[in-house]
Design an enzyme around this catalytic site. Structure first.
Site, mmCIF file in Angstrom:
data_model
loop_
_atom_site.group_PDB
_atom_site.id
_atom_site.type_symbol
_atom_site.label_atom_id
_atom_site.label_comp_id
_atom_site.label_asym_id
_atom_site.label_seq_id
_atom_site.Cartn_x
_atom_site.Cartn_y
_atom_site.Cartn_z
ATOM 1 C CG ASP A 176 -19.295 -45.067 8.349
ATOM 2 O OD1 ASP A 176 -20.390 -45.155 7.790
ATOM 3 O OD2 ASP A 176 -19.152 -44.794 9.551
ATOM 4 C CD GLU A 182 -27.358 -45.356 9.690
ATOM 5 O OE1 GLU A 182 -26.896 -44.441 8.990
ATOM 6 O OE2 GLU A 182 -27.360 -45.309 10.942
ATOM 7 C CG HIS A 183 -24.575 -48.864 9.772
ATOM 8 N ND1 HIS A 183 -24.855 -47.738 10.534
ATOM 9 C CD2 HIS A 183 -24.010 -48.401 8.622
ATOM 10 C CE1 HIS A 183 -24.482 -46.665 9.877
ATOM 11 N NE2 HIS A 183 -23.980 -47.031 8.712
ATOM 12 C CG HIS A 243 -21.735 -41.359 14.316
ATOM 13 N ND1 HIS A 243 -21.154 -40.428 13.507
ATOM 14 C CD2 HIS A 243 -21.554 -42.547 13.697
ATOM 15 C CE1 HIS A 243 -20.627 -41.014 12.442
ATOM 16 N NE2 HIS A 243 -20.858 -42.301 12.540
ATOM 17 C CG HIS A 303 -60.043 -38.356 -20.219
ATOM 18 N ND1 HIS A 303 -60.418 -37.200 -19.580
ATOM 19 C CD2 HIS A 303 -58.799 -38.660 -19.752
ATOM 20 C CE1 HIS A 303 -59.455 -36.829 -18.744
ATOM 21 N NE2 HIS A 303 -58.453 -37.697 -18.836
ATOM 22 C CD GLN A 332 -22.043 -46.491 13.197
ATOM 23 O OE1 GLN A 332 -22.872 -45.718 12.725
ATOM 24 N NE2 GLN A 332 -20.774 -46.479 12.804
#
Length: 427
Positions: A356, A322-323, A257, A415, A254
């Site tokens: 992934d 996230e992971h 990235h 109404h 990761q």
């Protein structure tokens, strides 16, 4: 990697949504596309991508799609096909159906599920090309029944119109035929507002750089978006029995990235902490994206040593990663205690790249702690729901006075009268 105690680690990570200058630039781009259409789109493509296009060259032709196959290895096509099958099978299980419920009084209540009509998919082409993101965006939309899926991706910089052939082949294998060679904030604005060459969409999905993220935020409300994604994150929860080499490799998967990606190990074992720190440095030496990964590890990486596994679980839930990889002796005993995580990987062989690329679950996952309240992209992101009410005369006569009571309590006499006139004529 720095080793700290849970007490000394600041679990808050500031989320930056661009500088004032970047926000101003994006606002101007979006406005120009909205007002000038193709003219502005072509101008920004020339300025930012250094590619001179005409309006009739914006769309990728069928011949170009076919030609891309000659530039791609057969082994890649086979791999992407197998991955697509797994992703499709997983998302097929998420499909919803419309339903109706007939009440004893003759009323009919229900919910109608419809797919969105037109969805735009952004595929980045900057620091790296991500064919896998094509599948993760397109396949859930297809499973949902979206009839029109359009893809935008930047042309190669340096004066060429080229698009990465692996992206084109993946799009073709996924069944996408409407593809435009535009990128950046200008592509997002074109999808949202439309131009002479590109029809507007109902929703925009897919990752991109800061300008893409800011543009998605700018057009939200005109169209729907999947999310404003931040840098990638991984947290590994490990005990004394875990494998330091595996952990280090997954953290770096990761970190490579982006310089702002976050890679964190949480463990009650000082030995594991020390060995992983050393292993990360050893593996960094031969990593092709070493500079990017090293910046990530140094600025946003950490090894958090906890007093025990329970404190580690608490840290994970506060991070809401996230992971999340759970590398403990009995991971199934832990997973039920995890409250906040986008995707959870259990055991030594469930490395994050399995998710992934190949396993089937979506890899577009909430970042920056938003797993506390949001979910990975799935089929639900590409449907809309309509409530259906068919009230019977019997039900209205039975409940009309209650409805009028509630309406008048809110000061909405109109109404109440809409019900009253029916009670007076039908009662």
């Amino acid at each position: 990697m720095k080793i700290v105690s849970a007490r000394d680690f600041d679990l808050r990570r500031e989320v930056e949504y661009g500088s004032p200058e970047q926000n101003a630039t994006v606002k101007q781009i979006v406005t120009d596309i909205k007002q000038q259409g193709d003219t502005a789109l072509l101008d920004y493509t020339s300025r930012f991508d250094r590619t001179e296009l005409t309006a009739d060259r914006l769309r990728v032709t069928p011949d170009e799609l076919q030609a891309a196959y000659a530039l791609v290895e057969p082994s890649f096509i086979q791999a992407i096909t197998q991955a697509a099958d797994n992703i499709r099978q997983f998302h097929q299980k998420q499909k919803r159906n419309s339903w109706m419920d007939l009440q004893p009084d003759g009323s009919l209540l229900g919910q109608i599920i419809r797919p969105l009509k037109r969805v735009g998919v952004y595929v980045p082409g900057g620091k790296a090309a991500y064919p896998s993101s094509v599948l993760m965006n397109v396949i859930p939309a297809q499973v949902a029944g979206v009839p029109e899926i359009v893809m935008v991706t930047p042309p190669a910089t340096g004066g060429t119109e080229g698009i990465d052939p692996y992206i084109l082949v993946t799009a073709a294998e996924a069944g996408v035929t409407e593809i435009y060679r535009v990128g950046g904030a200008q592509a997002i604005a074109a999808l949202a507002y439309g131009t002479e060459s590109i029809q507007p969409v109902d929703k925009i999905c897919g990752p991109g750089n800061i300008y893409v993220a800011l543009a998605k935020r700018e057009v939200y409300g005109i169209v729907d978006i999947d999310s404003i994604a931040g840098p990638s994150e991984i947290v590994v929860l490990a005990d004394e029995q875990s494998n330091p080499a595996y952990i280090a490799a997954d953290l770096l998967s990761q970190a490579e990235h982006d310089e702002m990606a976050s890679a964190i190990l949480v463990t009650p074992s000082q030995r594991i902490a020390d060995e992983v720190a050393a292993e990360v440095q050893r593996q960094l030496e031969t990593l092709p994206r070493r500079e990017i990964a090293a910046a990530s590890v140094n600025n946003y990486g950490a090894i958090i040593v906890t007093t025990d596994l329970n404190e580690g679980i608490s840290v994970v839930n506060r991070l809401a990663p996230e992971h999340l990889e759970i590398m403990v002796d009995q991971p199934m005993n832990i997973v039920g205690l995890i409250e906040n995580a986008g995707a959870i990987f259990l055991g030594n062989y469930s490395s994050e790249p399995v998710g992934d690329y190949f396993a089937g679950p979506n890899h577009i996952i909430p970042t920056n702690g938003t797993a506390r309240f949001s979910s990975p992209v799935d089929v639900d992101d590409f449907i809309k729901k309509s409530s259906m009410i068919s009230y019977s005369k019997e039900a209205l006569l039975a409940n009309g006075n209650i409805i009028m009571e509630l309406a008048r309590h809110e000061g909405l006499e109109g109404h109440a009268r809409a019900i009253q006139i029916r009670l007076e004529q039908e009662g």
